[in-house]
Each structure stands twice: as C-alpha cells, then as structure tokens.
Design a protein around this motif. Structure first.
Motif, PDB file in Angstrom:
ATOM      1  N   ASP A  30       0.831  -1.208   0.000  1.00  0.00           N
ATOM      2  CA  ASP A  30       0.000   0.000   0.000  1.00  0.00           C
ATOM      3  C   ASP A  30       0.866   1.259   0.000  1.00  0.00           C
ATOM      4  N   ASP A  35      -1.605   4.709   0.711  1.00  0.00           N
ATOM      5  CA  ASP A  35      -1.186   5.535   1.848  1.00  0.00           C
ATOM      6  C   ASP A  35      -0.599   4.705   2.984  1.00  0.00           C
ATOM      7  N   ASP A  37      -1.331   1.973   4.727  1.00  0.00           N
ATOM      8  CA  ASP A  37      -2.061   1.586   5.941  1.00  0.00           C
ATOM      9  C   ASP A  37      -2.850   0.284   5.800  1.00  0.00           C
ATOM     10  N   HIS A  38      -2.754  -0.393   4.669  1.00  0.00           N
ATOM     11  CA  HIS A  38      -3.658  -1.538   4.458  1.00  0.00           C
ATOM     12  C   HIS A  38      -3.445  -2.647   5.498  1.00  0.00           C
ATOM     13  N   ARG A 177      -7.650   4.834  -3.882  1.00  0.00           N
ATOM     14  CA  ARG A 177      -6.537   5.792  -3.858  1.00  0.00           C
ATOM     15  C   ARG A 177      -5.538   5.578  -4.974  1.00  0.00           C
TER      16      ARG A 177
HETATM   17 MG    MG Z   1      -4.520   2.518   2.284  1.00  0.00          MG
END
Ligand code: MG
Ligand code: ADP
Length: 211
Positions: A30, A35, A37-38, A177
């Motif tokens: 990710d 971003d 955070d996955h 995203r």
């Molecule tokens: Mg993410």
C-alpha cells in the motif's frame, strides 16, 4: 462437510493470523500505490473481530459472519473496512440456520462479491480486491458444479485468488486511492487483491483442518 459456526470461527481466526503475519507486507504494497495503511487497517480490524467473537454465542455460521462484518465496518477506517465488512455481512445473511452446505456457501460468496461491487463499483480489471475475489468465486462455483468436494473447490478458489492478485501487477488502477496515480499505479501488486488472496487461502486451510 458442512459449514457450521465452528468452521466459520476457524476461518475468521485463520484470517486474523495471516493478516497479522503479513501486515507489514500488505502495508508495504500500500505504500507503493496508496497511503501505507492496508496491513495496519486489516490487522486492527481482525484483531477486533477475534475479540468480538470471544464468548459470542452463534447459532450458525451466518451470525459469525454478520458479527465479523459489523466489527470490520466499525473498526477499520479506509476503503477496505466497509468493503470487507459488507462482504462478510452479505455472506452471513445468506447463510441461515445452524449449518450450510457447499452450494449455499458458494451462493453466499457470490452475494459477498456483489456487495463489494455494489458499494465500491469496481469492475474486473480495475486493480482492486475484486480481481482476486471474482476469479476465486468463479473457480469455487465451477468446481462445485463439476461435482468437486468443498475441499477441492476452496483449493481451486485459493489458487485463482493468488493468480488474480498477481494479475493486478500490470493493471492501471481505476478505483480507490491508487487510481489517483494514473499510469504510475502500473507495475505494483494491489494490496487489497493481495489481502483477498490471503483470506481465501485461510478458507482453504480452515476447510482442510476440518477434514
Ligand atoms: Mg490505504
Ligand atoms: P484506503 O485506500 O482507504 O487507504 P486500504 O488501504 O485499507 O484503504 O485498502 C486499499 C484497497 O482497497 C485497495 O488495494 C483495493 O484493493 C481496495 N479498494 C479500494 N477502493 C475500492 C473499490 N472502490 N472497490 C473495490 N476495492 C477497492
């Protein structure tokens, strides 16, 4: 075999374990096209799910999956929480009664995929979790309709999900995203398709453990 509350718990617990083990890897994927955070998101979510299921009296697999989905929706910020949350809720709602046979389970998975596509509007090829879950669901249902056992069907589904995740590498993201990157999203494996493959692999392991 049939799918009962115990099988459902075994699967969800196995997901929590593999998500924890692969959290850094998922977050790394990710960080390339999102971003970063996955893995953090899913680890937080499935840790909360295991806690929520502890001491939860379920009269069948459906209630376990509805609880799983509701917990993911409430604990996971980010796109993946509501998407996986609605998927588990849809699977749970499809499975009424104390146990489900293979055909009912396959139909429930189809409902899960539909719930994800209804919420996220991703089509195959958009470089999302749909690119792993779509082939997995198709492989599972094809195997069952060819007379395969549930163990064989989930084997085929796990393989298809992993191939589907790998097939996201050359895709350009059109949802989420990663789509903000345009062509720069090409050349990276999608984090959500990767976690989806882990989830289906955990199902295969849970079913194998049940014998
Ligand atoms: Mg993410
Ligand atoms: P966020 O993108 O909000 O940070 P996560 O990082 O937890 O959320 O999850 C990202 C993953 O969610 C992506 O890799 C993709 O597979 C999936 N995803 C994002 N948007 C969609 C969508 N509209 N439909 C299906 N899956 C999506």
């Amino acid at each position: 075999m049939t799918f009962d509350a115990g099988t459902a718990r075994t699967w969800v617990t196995a997901i929590a374990a593999t998500v924890k083990e692969n959290a850094d890897y998922l977050t790394q994927l990710d960080s390339a096209i999102g971003d970063a955070d996955h893995g953090v998101n899913l680890n937080r979510g499935f840790t909360a799910v295991v806690a929520a299921l502890d001491g939860f009296e379920a009269d069948g697999p459906g209630q376990v999956f509805v609880k799983t989905g509701t917990t993911l929706i409430s604990k996971v910020g980010g796109a993946s929480g509501p998407l996986y949350g609605q998927a588990f809720r849809a699977l749970g709602k499809a499975l009424t009664g104390p146990e489900a046979d293979a055909a009912a389970f396959g139909a429930g998975l189809r409902d899960s995929l539909a719930a994800i596509q209804k919420l996220g509007a991703a089509a195959p090829g958009d470089k999302t979790m749909v690119d792993a879950l779509g082939p997995a669901t198709q492989a599972l249902r094809a195997s069952l309709s060819n007379g395969g056992s549930i163990a064989e069907a989930v084997d085929a589904a796990a393989e298809a999900a992993e191939q589907g995740a790998q097939a996201t590498v050359p895709m350009q993201a059109r949802k989420g995203r990663a789509s903000y990157l345009g062509e720069r999203s090409i050349g990276h494996q999608d984090p959500g398709a990767t976690s989806a493959a882990l989830i289906v692999r955990a199902l295969q392991q849970a079913v194998a453990a049940e014998g």
